[in-house]
Design a protein around this motif. Structure first.
Motif, PDB file in Angstrom:
ATOM      1  N   SER A  81      39.882  15.870  59.436  1.00  9.07           N
ATOM      2  CA  SER A  81      38.707  15.271  60.064  1.00  9.07           C
ATOM      3  C   SER A  81      38.692  15.597  61.553  1.00  9.07           C
ATOM      4  O   SER A  81      39.719  15.913  62.143  1.00  9.07           O
ATOM      5  N   ASN A  87      36.882  13.882  65.052  1.00  8.18           N
ATOM      6  CA  ASN A  87      36.162  12.695  65.551  1.00  8.18           C
ATOM      7  C   ASN A  87      35.821  11.730  64.414  1.00  8.18           C
ATOM      8  O   ASN A  87      34.714  11.204  64.325  1.00  8.18           O
ATOM      9  N   ASN A  88      36.788  11.536  63.513  1.00  8.24           N
ATOM     10  CA  ASN A  88      36.667  10.610  62.388  1.00  8.24           C
ATOM     11  C   ASN A  88      35.588  10.990  61.383  1.00  8.24           C
ATOM     12  O   ASN A  88      35.128  10.143  60.620  1.00  8.24           O
ATOM     13  N   GLN A  89      35.193  12.276  61.365  1.00  9.28           N
ATOM     14  CA  GLN A  89      34.250  12.761  60.362  1.00  9.28           C
ATOM     15  C   GLN A  89      34.974  13.798  59.499  1.00  9.28           C
ATOM     16  O   GLN A  89      35.589  14.718  60.022  1.00  9.28           O
ATOM     17  N   GLN A  91      42.274  15.191  63.085  1.00 16.73           N
ATOM     18  CA  GLN A  91      43.300  14.635  62.204  1.00 16.73           C
ATOM     19  C   GLN A  91      43.947  15.811  61.485  1.00 16.73           C
ATOM     20  O   GLN A  91      43.272  16.605  60.834  1.00 16.73           O
ATOM     21  N   PHE A 150      47.158  12.613  64.746  1.00 14.61           N
ATOM     22  CA  PHE A 150      45.922  12.879  65.482  1.00 14.61           C
ATOM     23  C   PHE A 150      46.261  13.648  66.741  1.00 14.61           C
ATOM     24  O   PHE A 150      47.215  13.331  67.432  1.00 14.61           O
TER      25      PHE A 150
END
Length: 102
Positions: free
Chosen positions: A55, A57-59, A85, A94
């Motif tokens: 991922s 930026n958490n996408q 990630q 991260f």
């Protein structure tokens, strides 16, 4: 029969701003890092060939285009770093990478 000579390498994509070359992961989970520019921020932060980007930026990401789209949005939002990630055999971590090089 497919005579497209580019089909072999078309799945591999160079993200030159990051110093990374990626291709879809074998297990379908994110992108495998196939090459790291030794002079890049990514190398300085310990990214290695064989690790996976799951991922940004958490996408969730499944293609280099996904990463490019997320980074483009982050730049528009005025960010200078993106949070990646990274999945390894030992688990995940991260890493923040500079995205406004150049």
């Amino acid at each position: 029969q497919n005579d497209d000579k580019g089909s072999q390498s078309s799945s591999e994509k160079v993200l030159s701003s990051l110093g990374l070359t990626v291709s879809p992961a074998d297990d379908g989970n994110g992108l495998a890092i196939t090459d790291v520019d030794p002079d890049s921020d990514a190398a300085a932060r310990g990214l290695k060939t064989g690790e996976q980007i799951t991922s940004v930026n958490n996408q969730q990401v499944a293609s280099a285009a996904d990463i490019e789209k997320i980074l483009e949005q982050a730049k528009k939002d005025g960010r200078s770093k993106a949070l990646f990630q990274i999945q390894t055999d030992d688990g995940s971590r991260f890493i923040a990478l500079d995205i406004d090089q150049g």
